[in-house]
Scaffold this active site. Structure first.
Site, short mmCIF file in Angstrom:
data_model
loop_
_atom_site.label_atom_id
_atom_site.label_comp_id
_atom_site.label_asym_id
_atom_site.label_seq_id
_atom_site.Cartn_x
_atom_site.Cartn_y
_atom_site.Cartn_z
N GLU A 156 -13.10 13.32 6.82
CA GLU A 156 -11.51 12.50 6.78
C GLU A 156 -10.76 13.04 6.07
O GLU A 156 -9.28 12.94 6.46
CB GLU A 156 -12.19 11.10 6.17
CG GLU A 156 -10.88 10.11 5.93
CD GLU A 156 -10.13 10.19 5.07
OE1 GLU A 156 -10.21 10.97 3.98
OE2 GLU A 156 -8.90 9.63 5.05
N HIS A 196 -7.97 13.10 -5.47
CA HIS A 196 -7.80 14.27 -5.28
C HIS A 196 -7.82 15.34 -6.17
O HIS A 196 -7.29 16.67 -6.08
CB HIS A 196 -6.53 14.87 -4.24
CG HIS A 196 -6.96 13.93 -2.90
ND1 HIS A 196 -6.17 14.29 -1.93
CD2 HIS A 196 -7.80 13.22 -2.39
CE1 HIS A 196 -6.66 13.46 -0.78
NE2 HIS A 196 -7.66 12.88 -1.16
N1 DTR Z 1 -6.23 8.77 2.88
C1 DTR Z 1 -7.16 8.35 1.90
C2 DTR Z 1 -6.64 7.64 0.45
C3 DTR Z 1 -5.38 6.61 1.02
C4 DTR Z 1 -4.19 6.83 0.89
N2 DTR Z 1 -3.73 5.62 1.42
C5 DTR Z 1 -4.74 4.80 1.75
C6 DTR Z 1 -4.51 3.61 2.28
C7 DTR Z 1 -5.92 2.92 2.64
C8 DTR Z 1 -7.13 3.49 2.58
C9 DTR Z 1 -7.03 4.95 2.02
C10 DTR Z 1 -5.91 5.39 1.51
C11 DTR Z 1 -7.92 9.75 1.17
O1 DTR Z 1 -7.30 10.36 0.69
O2 DTR Z 1 -9.05 9.73 1.67
ZN ZN Z 2 -8.85 11.58 -0.37
ZN ZN Z 3 -10.46 8.66 1.07
#
Ligand code: DTR
Ligand code: ZN
Ligand code: ZN
Ligand code: CA
Length: 449
Positions: A181, A297
């Site tokens: 992901e 992260h």
């Molecule tokens: N992209 C996800 C974290 C994330 C950032 N904004 C949202 C909104 C809804 C769900 C997840 C997220 C990651 O870093 O895995």
């Molecule tokens: Zn992430």
């Molecule tokens: Zn995530």
């Protein structure tokens, strides 16, 4: 008796039948749910099975395992690294033992092999599928316990609760753990792209859980599908927890892969790098001016980077969503099919095995190939325990080995192929505490034919 190296010395269900509130009515109105029992007239919503509480201790035990896996594999669980596949093998092992039909889907991304794990709960209408999923990979900088061990562990524990409860949903339940992901929703997009149009059309809803235990949590509900949103918002409202719609932008997690092909999606989120406002801190507590997850992260995204209340609430909300949208009932097996022994049997600390007998009578022929063994063992540091099912002729079936799982209690259901064993006779649950300093007892156990 040996003590575990480095060990520190020492250390219920009633099916609530409740008329569902407007949440279910809202979902029914949107055609998401079909409830055969729903009265044709305007009376109260038909009672249906209520989801069980998800023990947050169980969810945290999975997080501890993910942390240990990262520590043993270069400090992360990232795509293409051994820690990812080790995480997937851990999750798969739990699901296989609980009776799920699992499959691993392989793909390639950035020159490395990636894997999705799909787990189907047998039964339900396979033309109406409810999916719940979470990405299992971390970034390369750390263990990824909140992002996204939290979602992965909560989805796993909800699936295990389905098995423990013997939940028999009207719809078919499918659970998924996505790879890559963090590289751009690669695993979930690969899954969706490899579904036929017919199979896509069978998915009534996909529920996504990515970061649901943030240390400075907000309570955000995805607003992509109004009916699904309402199921979650009403659950939190009934708990007195205000929610906001998730506004960090669409496309930011695996639900986007499903939404892009027209599948209704929903989910929950406790926040990432954005800062909590003063107004949000007033309604949710926590610290204004600080990120919802300051370790987003980062290498500090460890088991200490979790807010237990947020993890607990979101795990319970997840289960509520699956139970409600699955529109099934938890029907106990017909009487005469379950035999139980609820006599406590103490387990000697680091001592010899003890046995709890269970007399099965009135059955003909052999036991089934999917004999369900429900156990409820209260014991600190369950990693000490070795558990076997012993058939009337003395044959032993290993249910659980000792390991480094530091969580408490073994409350789960195993599925055993006992088709070579006569059903009638005295079966036994044999439990041995293999290491010193923790103790407990067999609380109850049961066989369901
Ligand atoms: N992209 C996800 C974290 C994330 C950032 N904004 C949202 C909104 C809804 C769900 C997840 C997220 C990651 O870093 O895995
Ligand atoms: Zn992430
Ligand atoms: Zn995530
Ligand atoms: Ca709970």
């Amino acid at each position: 008796m040996p003590t575990r190296a480095g060990r520190r010395p020492s250390r219920r269900t009633s099916l609530r039948r409740a008329a569902l509130g407007a949440g279910l009515a809202g979902a029914l109105a949107a055609g998401l749910l079909t409830s055969a029992a729903a009265p044709a007239t305007a009376g109260p919503a038909a009672p249906t099975a209520a989801a069980p509480d998800i023990p947050v201790a169980n969810v945290k035990a999975h997080l501890s395992q993910f942390q240990s896996i990262a520590a043993a594999n270069g400090g992360n669980r990232a795509h293409g690294r051994p820690g990812y596949r080790a995480s997937l093998d851990y999750v798969k092992g739990k699901l296989d033992a609980a009776g799920f039909t699992t499959s691993i889907q392989q793909f390639t991304s950035s020159g490395a092999t990636g894997y999705n794990l799909i787990a189907d709960w047998p039964g339900g209408d396979t033309n109406q599928v409810i999916m719940a999923g979470a990405h299992l990979d971390s970034v390369g900088s750390g263990a990824g316990i909140n992002d996204n061990g939290s979602g992965s562990a909560a989805v796993l524990e909800t699936a295990l609760a389905v098995a423990r409860e013997g939940y028999r949903p009207g719809k078919h339940l499918r659970f998924a753990w996505w790879g890559a992901e963090e590289l751009g929703l690669v695993g979930s997009r690969y899954y969706v792209n490899n579904l036929s149009a017919t199979d896509r059309s069978k998915i009534d809803a996909y529920l996504n859980f990515d970061m649901i235990g943030s240390p400075n949590p907000g309570y955000f509900v995805y607003d992509d599908d109004p009916a699904i949103e309402k199921v979650f918002k009403d659950w939190f409202a009934a708990k007195g927890v205000p929610t906001e719609i998730e506004t960090e932008g669409d496309g930011r997690s695996d639900h986007a892969s499903f939404k892009n092909v027209g599948i209704p999606v929903g989910g929950l989120f406790t926040g990432a790098g954005r800062t909590k406002t003063t107004a949000q801190a007033q309604k949710w507590g926590g610290t204004a001016g600080r990120a919802f997850d300051p370790c987003y992260h980062s290498s500090c995204d460890t088991t200490s980077n979790i807010n237990d209340t947020a993890l607990d609430r979101n795990s319970d909300a997840l289960a509520h969503g699956v139970w409600t949208l699955g529109s099934g009932t938890t029907t106990p097996p017909p009487s005469g099919d379950t035999f139980e022994n609820a006599t406590d049997v103490s387990i000697p600390d680091g001592g010899s095995a003890v046995e709890s007998p269970l007399s099965v009578t009135g059955r003909s022929g052999n036991a089934p190939s999917a004999l369900r063994v429900g156990v409820d063992i209260k014991h600190t540091y369950r990693g000490d325990l070795v558990v076997d099912l012993v058939a009337p002729d003395g044959s032993a079936y290993r249910l659980k080995n000792s390991d480094n799982d530091s969580g408490d209690d073994v409350i789960t259901t195993y599925t055993v192929d006992a088709s070579t064993e006569a059903a009638n006779g005295t079966w036994k649950l044999r439990v041995r505490d293999a290491y010193r300093y923790d103790s407990g007892y067999i609380d109850s156990w049961r066989l369901t034919f």
